[in-house]
Write an enzyme that holds these catalytic residues in place. Structure first.
Site, PDB file in Angstrom:
ATOM      1  N   ILE A 274     -15.341  -5.385  10.540  1.00 49.27           N
ATOM      2  CA  ILE A 274     -14.252  -5.598   9.590  1.00 49.27           C
ATOM      3  C   ILE A 274     -13.188  -4.557   9.829  1.00 49.27           C
ATOM      4  O   ILE A 274     -13.490  -3.378  10.009  1.00 49.27           O
ATOM      5  CB  ILE A 274     -14.784  -5.495   8.143  1.00 49.27           C
ATOM      6  CG1 ILE A 274     -15.762  -6.641   7.891  1.00 49.27           C
ATOM      7  CG2 ILE A 274     -13.654  -5.517   7.129  1.00 49.27           C
ATOM      8  CD1 ILE A 274     -17.016  -6.225   7.188  1.00 49.27           C
ATOM      9  N   LYS A 275     -11.940  -5.019   9.812  1.00 51.41           N
ATOM     10  CA  LYS A 275     -10.835  -4.101  10.027  1.00 51.41           C
ATOM     11  C   LYS A 275      -9.912  -4.163   8.832  1.00 51.41           C
ATOM     12  O   LYS A 275      -9.430  -5.239   8.455  1.00 51.41           O
ATOM     13  CB  LYS A 275     -10.082  -4.512  11.276  1.00 51.41           C
ATOM     14  CG  LYS A 275      -8.913  -3.620  11.579  1.00 51.41           C
ATOM     15  CD  LYS A 275      -7.793  -4.405  12.216  1.00 51.41           C
ATOM     16  CE  LYS A 275      -6.528  -3.575  12.254  1.00 51.41           C
ATOM     17  NZ  LYS A 275      -5.858  -3.496  10.972  1.00 51.41           N
ATOM     18  N   VAL A 276      -9.670  -3.025   8.214  1.00 48.58           N
ATOM     19  CA  VAL A 276      -8.724  -2.945   7.101  1.00 48.58           C
ATOM     20  C   VAL A 276      -7.754  -1.796   7.338  1.00 48.58           C
ATOM     21  O   VAL A 276      -7.946  -0.969   8.231  1.00 48.58           O
ATOM     22  CB  VAL A 276      -9.447  -2.728   5.748  1.00 48.58           C
ATOM     23  CG1 VAL A 276     -10.213  -3.970   5.320  1.00 48.58           C
ATOM     24  CG2 VAL A 276     -10.372  -1.518   5.810  1.00 48.58           C
TER      25      VAL A 276
ATOM     26  N   TYR B 261      -6.206  -8.343   5.658  1.00 48.23           N
ATOM     27  CA  TYR B 261      -4.944  -7.721   5.253  1.00 48.23           C
ATOM     28  C   TYR B 261      -4.467  -8.316   3.942  1.00 48.23           C
ATOM     29  O   TYR B 261      -3.824  -9.365   3.920  1.00 48.23           O
ATOM     30  CB  TYR B 261      -3.865  -8.003   6.298  1.00 48.23           C
ATOM     31  CG  TYR B 261      -3.953  -7.193   7.557  1.00 48.23           C
ATOM     32  CD1 TYR B 261      -4.820  -6.108   7.685  1.00 48.23           C
ATOM     33  CD2 TYR B 261      -3.137  -7.492   8.644  1.00 48.23           C
ATOM     34  CE1 TYR B 261      -4.884  -5.375   8.844  1.00 48.23           C
ATOM     35  CE2 TYR B 261      -3.190  -6.766   9.815  1.00 48.23           C
ATOM     36  CZ  TYR B 261      -4.055  -5.705   9.915  1.00 48.23           C
ATOM     37  OH  TYR B 261      -4.119  -4.979  11.067  1.00 48.23           O
TER      38      TYR B 261
END
Lengths: 307, 307, 307, 307, 307
Positions: free
Chosen positions: C203-205, C171
């Site tokens: 991966i988290k965006v 983030y």
């Protein structure tokens, strides 16, 4: 084993036979072997001031082997340097000169009011390289001094467990001191005493001036008429401050000087009961034959064969 | 084993046979095998500058396998990258090219006056991925430099125990230096010397300019007439500063340049006694056939088959 | 084992069979099992925003068991939460849904310009609770980012040794970025790439906007005509930035939105080659039947059974 | 083993039988044994406020044995104190009352805007002293809060491995909050939730006021008409925030108050579904017979034998 | 074993027989053996104030052996000093006087508003040197106090595991306090209590003045009419604050004073129920015969053989 060396070793009653063995190797090596006096060659100026400033005046000194050879040929008691320089010759010159690994270093690519140092070597490195001891710099007067004391305390414990000799370079510096105060006699004696209390076997300080920095100290020095007028008296006071002569204390030469000035200082160290000198720039920043002659003169003064 | 490689290995007398084995793998791989010269492909720009800026000019380079292939096909001595990029190809290309794991990295999503780096890989990671060595960046001139020196010192000790080669990227930067000073010859030589003192086997610096940053250095360079007028002379001075040629020192290419400019630089590195180049953006930011041709030319200059 | 899952697993050549087993558990669980697409339920908002703001809109969600049930009934691939929430249901729902333990968290009882997070869970906790993986948040753009990278690097190494999957929430936030820049396409791609380089498996965006934050990036995006006009194109660019599709990258939903807006976003993720969604507040802040219907629609879009 | 205690224990499905054994010791000791309600005697005020302020009003309380006796005679569920106080009686009163070792403490010889605490005890200390659990204070709202969360996370993991109960004192404080906000209902519920997410078995907060501190929370509390008008309602909200009653949450008394005020508060805690009280200064700052009568009344209210 | 020593040992119910053995060695050594009173010789002033200020008034005191001899000849219960001083005599005087190794120290080469100390010794050093205990200084009132508390907590745990006695020097100092407040009765009692809560076996404070520093304390002292008018009353209050006499608390002498002033203070300590004195500068800054006479008088006052 001379009587004098036996006497010096007897001051280190809390140390292991292993450490005493390495300490006697230092004292029994080179031209001054057995005299109880030491001349050590330190070469950390490449790290501390930069390679050009250090070695351009005598280009063969860029080669790390040069300093091993210089220390050996001059009959120094030991050669002290950072990790890279020792790694670059320790095998080739194994057993030819006692080695001291400097465990911390500092560069001047940034100017700080309150300097500290980086850890650049370990006790395990020193063991791996066959060193007799480790060296560590503290900056009494710097805001980072207490952290430095804690670091060397821990490293000294580890070094002693490994039978190594602990050498502390005690250089007053930082926002607690005036420029003149960095070499004041009260500050130098104090810095030497701190190093001794931290458990150093060998303490290295700069030659002190007659200036007294701290008001509370000045009062006592005057009341008690502590003699600090001559350099020999000041050396004697520093020796007193390092457990009354029961710790080896040696003095550094500083920037390049006229030879006769250095010889006068050496005489004062000798006459004041100091244990010897650690001489870097004055040694390796000249041609080797001249350096050998220069160091030989110093050793003769210490040995008493020269006035 | 060529004479030149044998000679280079002989400079690392304090290292284990394990480390020498990995160092010889680097020196004996690819087009320049046995010459004592190296060309390494580094790809950390995705982390250091961002993926778009790095790979959009040549989109196949988004794929981590691309760089393994490029290094292999070009006959580079090694491929150096951060953890993720190596993990993404180490099994597929196992044994085809020596790998160097970068242990720290930095991004530009925040601009700092005094940069430092994050630890992004470990020696254990390097072992797990079959690497021959590890890489670490220091920023001499930054207020964080001493902490960085301490970090690499500890990591280098661990790496050497594991038989790995230690490569230090020494990039002067931070509030201690002017912008011009970051590539000044005195600063570059100093930065290279620090890396050598920290125990690096291979040192990587930027090509230096003729600017001299520090007054105390300038004085000595002028007094001693240290030749730094041509690029080859400056390379020679950096080689001198890294233990007089007894440590492998290589030079980076910087931002994309016209090919002929790069080739001229490579000739200067060769003529000054440098050990080689580490070339990232100039390699992978063009189509692969062009990159192969470009790298081949460089290698031929180093090999001496091309003037 | 479907062909697509096999293909995804093949991208993780440096991971152990243990980690691949847990990664395949994630990919082969729930409604989207075997499709290579994921919908994960994350519930850390009680910690991140406060329990009232998070659960008052749907009070049964105060009960930690509620979220296990929601994830199971909706057929989510996994449920991710902080330590307390997982401890409160891991035995009761053991084996019914893959769990991801969030290893760090942050609250908003203090506003910081440059946020960081507290370590609130360990790899050993994750093992004890039967998790398939661990989650970690980084804030690229914050002055604390480098420390966060170093933390997850170390935790990821430990997690991989335990055969766990590493999920990084990346983030962008902090003084390095404008408010608009936090979701800019260049910054999002960069943040995703950093997470991949740090060794993340997943991966988290956030979904990126068309804004380009950094001047140096803007120049390249324009020169190379990188297509970022539509949301699907931007998703495609982020997939490219995460090793050209060789790392699983999923997108978060953000604050509660009208359903049709979310469905449009999901279609863009699907069309852009994204791997799925992580949907918290839009799921648990409504009555459960509505949440199940909402999540089912999303899964049908990903599965391709709904346009 | 009563049904209620069995029910409470069933909420801790991820804990070891060892921890459940110690938790049941707490719940099954003293006058309230088996009721699921707790009254704990905490005596850390000597450290937190100074010995004179704490014990001069009732001088026998200077003696550490006094508090063991008070807790035993009053039938408290447990006695919680810092290291020194527990060491001074743990052998003499072994097995007579469950003990909780406070692991961190703070003094008021310096006022800080953003307080933190010193680690003053360890899990090993708690084991050595025969404690059933450990206590730890966090200050949500302080700039040091994230570090405190990380500390208790690590200590809680260690405590759970040792079969100990983890009690978190969650006291909002610091530059993130107004003075009034420290006991605001939204902040108290948030602070209690954070403690639960950090893995606490028992959470201790102050009785909340009706004030709502954070704008984002206020909006939701009003939209959802969360009832916080009466103290019982506010207690109920805090119980909800601690996993909907699935974590033991108890309330502190604060400074000395008129007895009837305290009894009213206890009734509100009981009616709101709170699990009990932790009462220090109101207990030990009066003569022992009065303290015993006072505590007995509170326990009767909790037991339901007194309205 | 006298009844009084047995009684004192009985207050330490959580300590091992090993620690009680060392504590009884302290109590049963020297002129005051068996009386339950102690006079300890501390010599850390070389480190704390500098060697010149400390030893120039009596130059034999530069020699570390001097202080062992003084402590032995005077019949002190123990000799406390930093690492260097103990190392320099521990073998020669082994078994002749109980030793206490100071684990932290501070110098005055830099003045700080909020002081802290360096770690200058370890528990392992104390074991190696045959010490009965370790000493540690805390500065309540300094911004560094909480870190100091955490340090000694950890060191005390280690010392107790090794069967050593833990002595805490509690010196209020720092930006939380006025100059007058450093010796205020409320602050002194508070500082002594903190040391006791941190697990000290022996606590050392300065003799308190009648000043009350903190408003909140003043209110209670006045309400409860705590008697602090005479020095004996203040000593009694400090004894009360250290667990009502269940911890050994001793008082320091401060700067050199007229002998009769010191003897009056000793009478007040005795009459107030204090356990003894720790006397440095007043002992070693005079000729040895005078020091022996001076210390003998003090011991006679404590022993009751002199009024």
């Amino acid at each position: 084993m001379t009587e004098r060396v036996r006497e010096i070793l007897s001051c280190y009653g809390s140390d292991s036979p292993g450490t005493l063995t390495n300490l006697s190797r230092l004292l029994n090596h080179g031209s001054l072997a057995g005299t109880g006096k030491l001349v050590i060659l330190p070469v950390d100026q490449g790290f501390e001031h930069g390679p050009g400033r250090s070695f351009a005046p005598n280009p063969p000194a860029y080669d790390p082997r040069y300093h091993f050879e210089l220390a050996i040929e001059a009959g120094c008691n030991a050669y002290a340097a950072p990790l890279g320089f020792l790694e670059a010759g320790a095998r080739e010159f194994a057993g030819q000169v006692p080695l001291i690994l400097k465990l911390n270093d500092h560069d001047v690519l940034l100017e700080e009011k309150d300097p500290t140092q980086a850890l650049t070597g370990s006790v395990r490195d020193a063991i791996r390289l066959g060193c007799v001891g480790v060296g560590f710099t503290i900056y009494p007067g710097s805001v980072h001094r207490l952290e430095m004391y804690s670091q060397i305390r821990a490293l000294a414990e580890e070094a002693k467990q490994a039978g190594l000799v602990v050498v502390i370079w005690s250089y007053p510096r930082g926002s607690g001191l005036s420029k003149e105060g960095e070499t004041a006699i009260d500050v130098t004696a104090y810095a030497a005493h701190i190093a001794a209390q931290l458990g150093a076997h060998i303490i290295k300080v700069k030659l002190p001036s007659a200036h007294i920095e701290q008001a509370a100290a000045k009062k006592v020095y005057e009341q008690q008429s502590v003699p600090v007028g001559t350099l020999a008296e000041r050396v004697r006071h520093v020796v007193q401050a390092t457990f009354n002569g029961r710790r080896v204390v040696i003095f550094s030469g500083g920037a390049t000087e006229r030879d006769e000035v250095v010889f006068e200082e050496v005489r004062a160290i000798r006459d004041g009961g100091g244990f010897g000198s650690i001489i870097g720039r004055n040694s390796f920043q000249r041609k080797k034959p001249e350096a050998l002659k220069f160091l030989r003169t110093i050793m003769e003064i210490y040995a008493g064969t020269l006035k």
